[in-house]
Every structure is written in structure tokens, then in C-alpha cells.
Design an enzyme around this catalytic site. Structure first.
Site, PDB file in Angstrom:
ATOM      1  N   HIS A  57       0.843  -1.204   0.000  1.00  0.00           N
ATOM      2  CA  HIS A  57       0.000   0.000   0.000  1.00  0.00           C
ATOM      3  C   HIS A  57       0.869   1.242   0.000  1.00  0.00           C
ATOM      4  CE1 HIS A  57      -3.887  -1.912   1.819  1.00  0.00           C
ATOM      5  NE2 HIS A  57      -3.407  -2.585   0.795  1.00  0.00           N
ATOM      6  N   TYR A 186      -8.935   4.724   8.387  1.00  0.00           N
ATOM      7  CA  TYR A 186      -9.036   5.019   9.820  1.00  0.00           C
ATOM      8  C   TYR A 186     -10.140   6.064   9.983  1.00  0.00           C
ATOM      9  CZ  TYR A 186      -4.552   2.729  10.879  1.00  0.00           C
ATOM     10  OH  TYR A 186      -3.546   1.819  11.054  1.00  0.00           O
ATOM     11  N   PRO A 278      -3.037  -0.778  19.226  1.00  0.00           N
ATOM     12  CA  PRO A 278      -2.799  -1.192  17.831  1.00  0.00           C
ATOM     13  C   PRO A 278      -2.999  -0.094  16.789  1.00  0.00           C
ATOM     14  CG  PRO A 278      -4.857  -2.106  18.652  1.00  0.00           C
ATOM     15  CD  PRO A 278      -4.207  -1.450  19.813  1.00  0.00           C
ATOM     16  N   LYS A 282       2.098  -0.714  15.222  1.00  0.00           N
ATOM     17  CA  LYS A 282       3.518  -0.753  15.555  1.00  0.00           C
ATOM     18  C   LYS A 282       3.966  -2.007  16.313  1.00  0.00           C
ATOM     19  CE  LYS A 282       4.806   2.872  13.627  1.00  0.00           C
ATOM     20  NZ  LYS A 282       4.775   2.295  12.301  1.00  0.00           N
ATOM     21  N   TYR A 370       4.319   6.107  10.215  1.00  0.00           N
ATOM     22  CA  TYR A 370       3.507   4.951   9.857  1.00  0.00           C
ATOM     23  C   TYR A 370       4.299   3.928   9.043  1.00  0.00           C
ATOM     24  CZ  TYR A 370      -0.767   2.348   9.151  1.00  0.00           C
ATOM     25  OH  TYR A 370      -1.720   1.351   9.195  1.00  0.00           O
TER      26      TYR A 370
HETATM   27  C1  LIG Z   1      -5.222 -10.321  20.198  1.00  0.00           C
HETATM   28  C2  LIG Z   1      -4.118  -9.406  19.683  1.00  0.00           C
HETATM   29  C3  LIG Z   1      -4.356  -8.611  18.543  1.00  0.00           C
HETATM   30  C4  LIG Z   1      -3.351  -7.754  18.057  1.00  0.00           C
HETATM   31  N1  LIG Z   1      -3.607  -6.987  16.966  1.00  0.00           N
HETATM   32  C5  LIG Z   1      -2.629  -6.157  16.510  1.00  0.00           C
HETATM   33  C6  LIG Z   1      -2.840  -5.347  15.375  1.00  0.00           C
HETATM   34  O1  LIG Z   1      -3.901  -5.367  14.773  1.00  0.00           O
HETATM   35  N2  LIG Z   1      -1.810  -4.529  14.983  1.00  0.00           N
HETATM   36  C7  LIG Z   1      -0.596  -4.492  15.630  1.00  0.00           C
HETATM   37  O2  LIG Z   1       0.313  -3.768  15.227  1.00  0.00           O
HETATM   38  N3  LIG Z   1      -0.393  -5.247  16.693  1.00  0.00           N
HETATM   39  C8  LIG Z   1      -1.352  -6.072  17.144  1.00  0.00           C
HETATM   40  N4  LIG Z   1      -1.117  -6.827  18.210  1.00  0.00           N
HETATM   41  C9  LIG Z   1       0.198  -6.716  18.804  1.00  0.00           C
HETATM   42  C10 LIG Z   1       1.223  -7.585  18.079  1.00  0.00           C
HETATM   43  O3  LIG Z   1       0.637  -8.788  17.658  1.00  0.00           O
HETATM   44  C11 LIG Z   1       2.365  -7.815  19.059  1.00  0.00           C
HETATM   45  O4  LIG Z   1       2.946  -6.561  19.334  1.00  0.00           O
HETATM   46  C12 LIG Z   1       3.409  -8.789  18.526  1.00  0.00           C
HETATM   47  O5  LIG Z   1       2.862 -10.087  18.448  1.00  0.00           O
HETATM   48  C13 LIG Z   1       4.632  -8.811  19.438  1.00  0.00           C
HETATM   49  O6  LIG Z   1       5.458  -9.872  19.075  1.00  0.00           O
HETATM   50  P1  LIG Z   1       6.257 -10.680  20.177  1.00  0.00           P
HETATM   51  O7  LIG Z   1       7.030 -11.701  19.412  1.00  0.00           O
HETATM   52  O8  LIG Z   1       6.950  -9.752  21.073  1.00  0.00           O
HETATM   53  O9  LIG Z   1       5.158 -11.382  21.064  1.00  0.00           O
HETATM   54  P2  LIG Z   1       4.132 -12.536  20.669  1.00  0.00           P
HETATM   55  O10 LIG Z   1       3.741 -12.434  19.245  1.00  0.00           O
HETATM   56  O11 LIG Z   1       3.075 -12.505  21.713  1.00  0.00           O
HETATM   57  O12 LIG Z   1       5.006 -13.850  20.773  1.00  0.00           O
HETATM   58  C14 LIG Z   1       5.376 -14.382  22.000  1.00  0.00           C
HETATM   59  C15 LIG Z   1       5.331 -15.883  21.901  1.00  0.00           C
HETATM   60  O13 LIG Z   1       5.759 -16.435  23.130  1.00  0.00           O
HETATM   61  C16 LIG Z   1       4.900 -17.480  23.497  1.00  0.00           C
HETATM   62  N5  LIG Z   1       4.924 -17.565  24.965  1.00  0.00           N
HETATM   63  C17 LIG Z   1       4.247 -16.811  25.868  1.00  0.00           C
HETATM   64  N6  LIG Z   1       4.558 -17.167  27.109  1.00  0.00           N
HETATM   65  C18 LIG Z   1       5.433 -18.182  27.007  1.00  0.00           C
HETATM   66  C19 LIG Z   1       6.105 -18.978  27.961  1.00  0.00           C
HETATM   67  N7  LIG Z   1       5.941 -18.785  29.274  1.00  0.00           N
HETATM   68  N8  LIG Z   1       6.945 -19.926  27.511  1.00  0.00           N
HETATM   69  C20 LIG Z   1       7.142 -20.114  26.177  1.00  0.00           C
HETATM   70  N9  LIG Z   1       6.509 -19.394  25.222  1.00  0.00           N
HETATM   71  C21 LIG Z   1       5.678 -18.435  25.649  1.00  0.00           C
HETATM   72  C22 LIG Z   1       3.547 -17.086  22.949  1.00  0.00           C
HETATM   73  O14 LIG Z   1       2.720 -18.206  22.736  1.00  0.00           O
HETATM   74  C23 LIG Z   1       3.924 -16.411  21.639  1.00  0.00           C
HETATM   75  O15 LIG Z   1       3.959 -17.295  20.554  1.00  0.00           O
HETATM   76  C24 LIG Z   1      -2.098  -7.688  18.727  1.00  0.00           C
HETATM   77  C25 LIG Z   1      -1.886  -8.475  19.848  1.00  0.00           C
HETATM   78  C26 LIG Z   1      -2.881  -9.322  20.335  1.00  0.00           C
HETATM   79  C27 LIG Z   1      -2.610 -10.147  21.572  1.00  0.00           C
END
Ligand SMILES: Cc1cc2nc3c(=O)[nH]c(=O)nc-3n(C[C@H](O)[C@H](O)[C@H](O)COP(=O)(O)OP(=O)(O)OC[C@H]3O[C@@H](n4cnc5c(N)ncnc54)[C@H](O)[C@@H]3O)c2cc1C
Length: 376
Positions: A57, A186, A278, A282, A370
Site C-alpha cells: 500500500h 481510519y 494497535p 507498531k 507509519y
Molecule cells: C489479540 C491481539 C491482537 C493484536 N492486533 C494487533 C494489530 O492489529 N496490529 C498491531 O500492530 N499489533 C497487534 N497486536 C500486537 C502484536 O501482535 C504484538 O505486538 C506482537 O505479536 C509482538 O510480538 P512478540 O514476538 O513480542 O510477542 P508474541 O507475538 O506474543 O510472541 C510471544 C510468543 O511467546 C509465546 N509464549 C508466551 N509465554 C510463554 C512462555 N511462558 N513460555 C514459552 N513461550 C511463551 C507465545 O505463545 C507467543 O507465541 C495484537 C496483539 C494481540 C494479543
């Protein structure tokens, strides 16, 4: 992603994941990749399907007062763009790459406990298929999300917490309907915020602002569509495509940062260290930016014994984190209606939206945040 970046330079790691492979591969979350995130996936050799199936986009729409205004992201940022490609698709590609290169990844591990963080060889204890196991390693990367085990392994006295919660949430639906427009919308509306997004040419992702305490049952499909039509439609006759709702969930909104992002030999990355609402898209992008910095620092340590990049890890990441925290808070505050907001507040929001859509300087500020600021 960290494991992938390290594998590219020959550094060994073990990935421990609490959930099953099937679960993480269909968990719907973010879907907007910054220019830098898309480039990082390509550099790491996992961008091929994204380039084939992702939707690039070059702009987005802001809507208020029943009118839509385009922010030409690419024109304002020297050609940068965003790629719409679901986070679970990125996860699928990374897992496939990990397995095809024989890298260690364990799903459905339980009771992960990082121990001995101040020793030269910290340990990680965990349970796999009922059996207690222990890993010895040089470093632990806490990439386990907001509810993971790693942040809790750091003494509370060693962390400063900065936090804000918001008095609203997003009800998100995935609908089997072609997107009604080729870019994101938005929308600011007196009934509350709404967002039109997409996952593919046949799947639309839509959100409406709701109350954080709302149960899902309060939002039958008919009510969701009614609110989406009311908040997204314009005066010029544009209408929203409907289709069967195949997923529905409520996401609460929070801003959260812990400092520092390192404790001894444990490095926090992504949601384990910081969360954004969200609205600015970011969350996943910040997690990617963190692991990029961490991979570079670990590479320098393994290849030339340099500790300076590891020592700078937290400060380097936090500069980007706080920029994204501000941008996400700003977009959220400009577009949502909080309970108790009065007419004065609403006029401030509308004035800000008009300014962003009429001033090249203001639009450029939104656009460069963005699409993602350059990595330092
Ligand atoms: C429901 C939801 C909707 C979202 N929608 C958006 C959106 O529309 N736009 C946006 O920008 N961001 C969104 N986010 C935020 C975005 O998805 C996160 O910022 C991103 O996933 C961060 O990545 P991460 O790898 O740090 O954490 P995560 O993606 O949460 O990955 C962490 C991983 O660790 C695993 N884990 C957790 N605890 C343990 C443990 N004790 N032992 C082993 N493994 C473990 C989890 O299962 C997961 O797979 C959303 C988040 C959620 C929860």
C-alpha cells in the site's frame, strides 16, 4: 525472527514456544508491515511469499465528518510503503524456514524458567511432553510476549514500569468479503473509531471501538455490521461489502514500557518489554526492530568478542520504542471517543485531523512514522 537472523550468521539457538505449531500459525494479530520489517524479512531470506501474496500500500485514508482524505505515504516518504501481510503468515514462513534448516524449535513447552541470569552460563528449565529439561546457554532472549515468563524472572526492583490503559477496546472481525477499498481507512466518528483493513483480496479485517468490558456476546454480527456501516460510510454513496464473519475477538488497549530491556544475560524483546495500542500498527514492527538490534549485537559478540553493542541494546531499542509509544498514543487519542469526552475534546480531534490532511508537514510526520522511521 531472532533465531532466523542468528542462524544466517551461524549462531546456534533453541526456540521454546508454549503453544502448538497449529495454534501460532492461525493466531490472528497484526497485519501491517513497515518498510523496514518487509526489507528485514527479505534480507533474512523469508520474504518470498510475502512478496508474492502481500498487498503493498502506498497510502491510507483518514475519515472524519463523513469525508475521506488520502495520505500518500510513499509520496511523502521518498518511496517507502507498507505491506499488508498477516502476522500469522510471517510466523508460518519463519517456522517453515526454521524446520527446513534443521534449527531447534520446541512447541508446547511448559513451565519455562530462566535461571542463573548473572552467571556466564544461564540456564533455562522447562517441561516438554511431561519431561523436565534444562538448557545451558550464553544468553536468554525473552521474546515471549506480554504474559511470558521472562520479564517476571527479573527482580521488580531492577525494572521501571511506564504504563497507560485506555477506556476503550477494539472489536475485530475477519469477514469473507473482498475489501471495499484498496487501502486502509481510519475513521473518526461520533459513535467511536472504526478501521477498514484487509488480509487478502477476498478477506476484509474490520474493527469497531467498543467498551473494554463488553463480552463478545454483546456484539452479534448484525450489530457489528450496523456500526461498521454507520462509522465507515461516506456521504458520497460509498458502501461497505459484507460477508460471513469467520473470526471475532476483542483487543484491549494499553501502552506499557519497562526499562531497561536487559537484565544481566537476559534480553527482553517485543511485547515482553513494551506494548502499544494497535492504532499505529507498531506492535509487531517494534518486536522486529528489537530483534534486529539484538541479532547484530550478538553477532558482534560471537564474531569479534565485542560487548559494546550488547551493552547499548536497551538504550538503542528504547529510542525507537518511545517514538512508537508516542505515535501510537497520538493516533489513538486523535481517533477514539473516550467516555466523558466533551464537545471541546471532539473539536480538538477534528482540528488535528483537518491539519494532518491539509498540511504537508503534518501529513509527512504521520507518514514517516507509519511506514517506520529508518533504523539507526
Ligand atoms: C489479540 C491481539 C491482537 C493484536 N492486533 C494487533 C494489530 O492489529 N496490529 C498491531 O500492530 N499489533 C497487534 N497486536 C500486537 C502484536 O501482535 C504484538 O505486538 C506482537 O505479536 C509482538 O510480538 P512478540 O514476538 O513480542 O510477542 P508474541 O507475538 O506474543 O510472541 C510471544 C510468543 O511467546 C509465546 N509464549 C508466551 N509465554 C510463554 C512462555 N511462558 N513460555 C514459552 N513461550 C511463551 C507465545 O505463545 C507467543 O507465541 C495484537 C496483539 C494481540 C494479543
Amino acid at each position: 525472527m531472532l533465531a532466523r537472523l542468528l542462524a544466517c550468521v551461524g549462531v546456534e539457538s533453541v526456540v521454546l514456544e508454549r503453544r502448538s505449531r497449529a495454534h501460532v500459525e492461525r493466531r490472528l494479530r497484526a497485519g501491517v508491515l513497515e518498510q523496514g520489517t518487509a526489507d528485514l524479512l527479505r534480507t533474512a531470506g523469508v520474504g518470498e511469499r510475502m512478496d508474492r501474496e502481500g498487498l503493498v500500500h502506498h497510502g491510507l485514508y483518514l475519515q472524519f465528518d463523513g469525508e475521506r482524505h488520502r495520505i500518500p505515504l510513499s509520496e511523502l516518504t521518498g518511496g517507502c510503503a507498507i505491506t499488508v501481510y498477516g502476522q500469522h503468515e510471517v510466523v508460518k514462513d519463519l517456522i517453515a524456514a526454521r524446520l527446513s534448516t534443521g534449527g531447534a524449535i520446541h512447541f508446547e513447552v511448559d513451565d519455562v524458567r530462566p535461571l542463573g541470569l548473572n552467571e556466564t552460563q544461564p540456564r533455562v528449565r522447562y517441561r516438554l511432553a511431561g519431561e523436565e529439561r534444562e538448557l545451558r546457554c550464553d544468553f536468554v532472549a525473552g521474546c515471549d510476549g506480554f504474559h511470558g515468563a521472562c520479564r517476571g524472572a527479573i527482580p521488580a526492583s531492577a525494572l521501571a514500569v511506564y504504563e497507560r490503559t485506555y477506556p476503550f477496546a477494539w472489536l475485530g472481525v475477519l469477514a469473507e468479503a473482498p475489501p471495499s477499498l484498496d487501502e486502509l481507512i481510519y475513521a473518526h466518528h461520533e459513535r467511536g473509531f472504526a478501521l477498514h483493513s484487509m488480509r487478502s483480496p477476498s478477506l476484509t479485517r474490520l474493527y469497531v471501538q467498543c467498551a473494554p468490558e463488553d463480552p463478545l456476546e454483546a456484539w452479534p454480527d448484525a450489530r457489528v455490521w450496523e456500526e461498521l456501516h454507520a462509522r465507515l460510510e461516506t456521504r458520497d454513496g460509498w458502501t461497505l461489502h459484507e460477508g460471513p464473519v469467520v473470526e471475532k475477538s476483542i483487543t484491549t488497549m494499553r501502552s506499557f514500557v519497562v526499562e531497561p530491556m536487559r537484565h544481566e544475560r537476559l534480553f527482553l524483546a517485543g511485547d515482553a518489554a513494551h506494548v502499544v495500542p494497535p492504532t499505529g500498527a507498531k506492535g509487531m514492527n517494534l518486536a522486529m526492530a528489537d530483534v534486529r538490534v539484538l541479532a547484530e549485537a550478538l553477532t558482534a559478540w560471537y564474531q569479534s568478542g565485542r560487548a559494546d553493542l550488547l551493552d547499548a541494546y536497551s538504550a538503542t531499542c528504547l529510542r525507537r520504542v518511545w517514538r512508537a509509544e508516542h505515535f501510537s498514543w497520538w493516533m489513538t487519542s486523535m481517533l477514539h471517543r473516550a467516555p466523558g469526552d466533551d464537545a471541546f475534546q471532539q473539536r480538538l480531534q477534528l482540528s488535528q485531523l483537518r491539519y494532518v490532511c491539509s498540511s504537508t508537514a503534518a501529513a509527512t510526520s504521520l507518514a514517516e512514522n507509519y511506514v517506520g522511521l529508518p533504523y539507526v
